[in-house]
Design a protein around this motif. Structure first.
Motif, PDB file in Angstrom:
ATOM      1  N   HIS A   1       0.776  -1.164  -0.029  1.00 40.96           N
ATOM      2  CA  HIS A   1      -0.084  -0.031  -0.188  1.00 40.96           C
ATOM      3  C   HIS A   1       0.850   1.264  -0.004  1.00 40.96           C
ATOM      4  CE1 HIS A   1      -3.017   2.828   2.343  1.00 40.96           C
ATOM      5  NE2 HIS A   1      -3.203   2.979   0.989  1.00 40.96           N
ATOM      6  N   ILE A   2       0.904   2.114  -0.849  1.00 39.63           N
ATOM      7  CA  ILE A   2       1.254   3.418  -0.864  1.00 39.63           C
ATOM      8  C   ILE A   2       0.480   4.348  -0.268  1.00 39.63           C
ATOM      9  CG2 ILE A   2       2.539   5.282  -2.500  1.00 39.63           C
ATOM     10  CD1 ILE A   2       2.944   3.023  -4.462  1.00 39.63           C
ATOM     11  N   HIS A   3       0.709   4.729   0.898  1.00 33.64           N
ATOM     12  CA  HIS A   3      -0.148   5.702   1.735  1.00 33.64           C
ATOM     13  C   HIS A   3       0.017   7.287   1.356  1.00 33.64           C
ATOM     14  CE1 HIS A   3      -1.068   3.270   5.051  1.00 33.64           C
ATOM     15  NE2 HIS A   3      -0.002   2.757   4.802  1.00 33.64           N
ATOM     16  N   GLY A   4      -1.201   7.785   1.104  1.00 30.73           N
ATOM     17  CA  GLY A   4      -1.120   9.339   0.493  1.00 30.73           C
ATOM     18  C   GLY A   4      -1.514   9.332  -1.090  1.00 30.73           C
ATOM     19  N   LEU A   5      -1.048   8.175  -1.859  1.00 28.61           N
ATOM     20  CA  LEU A   5      -1.434   8.131  -3.107  1.00 28.61           C
ATOM     21  C   LEU A   5      -2.617   6.982  -3.220  1.00 28.61           C
ATOM     22  CD1 LEU A   5       1.992   7.782  -4.939  1.00 28.61           C
ATOM     23  CD2 LEU A   5       0.517   9.953  -4.408  1.00 28.61           C
ATOM     24  N   GLU A   6      -2.960   6.196  -2.151  1.00 26.04           N
ATOM     25  CA  GLU A   6      -3.860   5.408  -2.103  1.00 26.04           C
ATOM     26  C   GLU A   6      -3.878   4.063  -3.156  1.00 26.04           C
ATOM     27  OE1 GLU A   6      -5.126   5.046   0.600  1.00 26.04           O
ATOM     28  OE2 GLU A   6      -4.137   6.899   1.165  1.00 26.04           O
ATOM     29  N   ARG A   7      -2.697   3.949  -3.340  1.00 26.09           N
ATOM     30  CA  ARG A   7      -2.429   2.728  -4.649  1.00 26.09           C
ATOM     31  C   ARG A   7      -2.183   1.670  -3.815  1.00 26.09           C
ATOM     32  NH1 ARG A   7      -1.621   4.539 -10.114  1.00 26.09           N
ATOM     33  NH2 ARG A   7      -1.888   2.043 -10.038  1.00 26.09           N
ATOM     34  N   GLN A   8      -2.605   0.308  -4.292  1.00 26.13           N
ATOM     35  CA  GLN A   8      -2.284  -1.032  -3.854  1.00 26.13           C
ATOM     36  C   GLN A   8      -1.970  -1.774  -4.785  1.00 26.13           C
ATOM     37  OE1 GLN A   8      -5.775  -2.211  -1.435  1.00 26.13           O
ATOM     38  NE2 GLN A   8      -5.921  -0.239  -0.415  1.00 26.13           N
ATOM     39  N   LEU A   9      -1.287  -2.897  -4.242  1.00 29.16           N
ATOM     40  CA  LEU A   9      -0.479  -3.865  -5.155  1.00 29.16           C
ATOM     41  C   LEU A   9      -0.760  -5.439  -4.421  1.00 29.16           C
ATOM     42  CD1 LEU A   9       0.866  -5.131  -7.591  1.00 29.16           C
ATOM     43  CD2 LEU A   9       2.806  -4.476  -6.453  1.00 29.16           C
ATOM     44  N   PRO A  10      -1.847  -6.104  -4.794  1.00 33.63           N
ATOM     45  CA  PRO A  10      -2.132  -7.441  -3.944  1.00 33.63           C
ATOM     46  C   PRO A  10      -0.814  -8.349  -4.419  1.00 33.63           C
ATOM     47  CG  PRO A  10      -4.017  -6.719  -5.286  1.00 33.63           C
ATOM     48  CD  PRO A  10      -2.833  -5.859  -5.419  1.00 33.63           C
ATOM     49  N   LEU A  11      -0.103  -9.055  -3.474  1.00 33.94           N
ATOM     50  CA  LEU A  11       0.891  -9.761  -3.700  1.00 33.94           C
ATOM     51  C   LEU A  11       0.270 -11.210  -3.608  1.00 33.94           C
ATOM     52  CD1 LEU A  11       3.876  -8.538  -1.504  1.00 33.94           C
ATOM     53  CD2 LEU A  11       3.263  -7.886  -3.923  1.00 33.94           C
ATOM     54  N   ARG A  12       0.706 -12.168  -4.446  1.00 38.25           N
ATOM     55  CA  ARG A  12       0.373 -13.565  -4.519  1.00 38.25           C
ATOM     56  C   ARG A  12       1.705 -14.385  -4.365  1.00 38.25           C
ATOM     57  NH1 ARG A  12      -3.526 -11.852  -3.065  1.00 38.25           N
ATOM     58  NH2 ARG A  12      -5.330 -11.098  -4.206  1.00 38.25           N
ATOM     59  N   ALA A  13       1.453 -15.407  -3.268  1.00 39.02           N
ATOM     60  CA  ALA A  13       2.732 -16.314  -2.999  1.00 39.02           C
ATOM     61  C   ALA A  13       3.001 -16.852  -4.315  1.00 39.02           C
ATOM     62  CB  ALA A  13       2.327 -17.357  -1.995  1.00 39.02           C
ATOM     63  N   GLY A  14       4.405 -16.782  -4.622  1.00 39.63           N
ATOM     64  CA  GLY A  14       4.997 -17.649  -5.878  1.00 39.63           C
ATOM     65  C   GLY A  14       4.689 -16.808  -7.199  1.00 39.63           C
ATOM     66  N   ARG A  15       4.211 -15.629  -7.190  1.00 44.23           N
ATOM     67  CA  ARG A  15       4.112 -14.969  -8.399  1.00 44.23           C
ATOM     68  C   ARG A  15       4.858 -13.710  -8.371  1.00 44.23           C
ATOM     69  NH1 ARG A  15      -2.192 -15.695 -10.418  1.00 44.23           N
ATOM     70  NH2 ARG A  15      -1.700 -18.079 -10.723  1.00 44.23           N
ATOM     71  N   SER A  16       5.184 -13.212  -9.626  1.00 40.04           N
ATOM     72  CA  SER A  16       5.571 -11.695  -9.690  1.00 40.04           C
ATOM     73  C   SER A  16       4.659 -10.963 -10.052  1.00 40.04           C
ATOM     74  CB  SER A  16       6.705 -11.746 -10.586  1.00 40.04           C
ATOM     75  OG  SER A  16       7.798 -12.326 -10.300  1.00 40.04           O
ATOM     76  N   VAL A  17       4.291  -9.609  -9.542  1.00 39.88           N
ATOM     77  CA  VAL A  17       3.359  -8.699  -9.835  1.00 39.88           C
ATOM     78  C   VAL A  17       3.919  -7.358  -9.926  1.00 39.88           C
ATOM     79  CG1 VAL A  17       1.462  -9.934  -8.908  1.00 39.88           C
ATOM     80  CG2 VAL A  17       2.885  -8.269  -7.381  1.00 39.88           C
ATOM     81  N   ALA A  18       3.333  -6.388 -10.883  1.00 39.45           N
ATOM     82  CA  ALA A  18       3.670  -5.197 -10.999  1.00 39.45           C
ATOM     83  C   ALA A  18       2.672  -4.143 -10.906  1.00 39.45           C
ATOM     84  CB  ALA A  18       4.324  -5.058 -12.427  1.00 39.45           C
TER      85      ALA A  18
END
Length: 118
Positions: free
Chosen positions: A71-88
């Motif tokens: 979670h990027i505070h102040g920009l309110e952007r989120q990125l869900p992480l999944r075990a064993g995967r790469s995300v962007a």
């Protein structure tokens, strides 16, 4: 005294932080950056501070061995992480300031995003 200043300036140029993954620049001088992270057994490998200018494009690439949420505070952007995967997560730095980036499940500091005026 002047010799000391020359040495300090030389050290600054030699040791100044360089963003990882500089991808290129646009016609207005905006840069594109890729910051890579690896979360493994609760330990995070990657830069602690992300420094960019307004208008720059960022890509956060994260590989994780656990499910979590960045979670990027102040920009309110989120990125869900999944075990064993790469995300962007891609975003344009539109506002200047310092923004804390945290892992919610682990309740841990991820990095700090610093956006400076162009």
């Amino acid at each position: 005294m002047a010799g000391c200043a020359i040495v300090l300036v030389g050290l600054w140029f030699l040791l100044k932080p360089v963003p990882t993954g500089l991808a290129g620049s646009g016609p207005d001088g905006a840069q594109a950056y890729v910051f890579q992270f690896d979360l493994n057994n609760g330990e995070l490998a990657g830069p602690d501070k992300l420094v960019v200018r307004q208008g720059d494009t960022l890509r956060l690439e994260v590989r994780s061995d656990v499910d979590d949420l960045v979670h990027i505070h102040g920009l309110e952007r989120q990125l869900p992480l999944r075990a064993g995967r790469s995300v962007a997560l891609d975003l344009v730095a539109q506002r200047s300031g310092r923004f804390a980036i945290e892992l919610h499940q682990l309740q841990a500091h991820f990095a700090t995003l610093e956006v400076y005026p162009r």
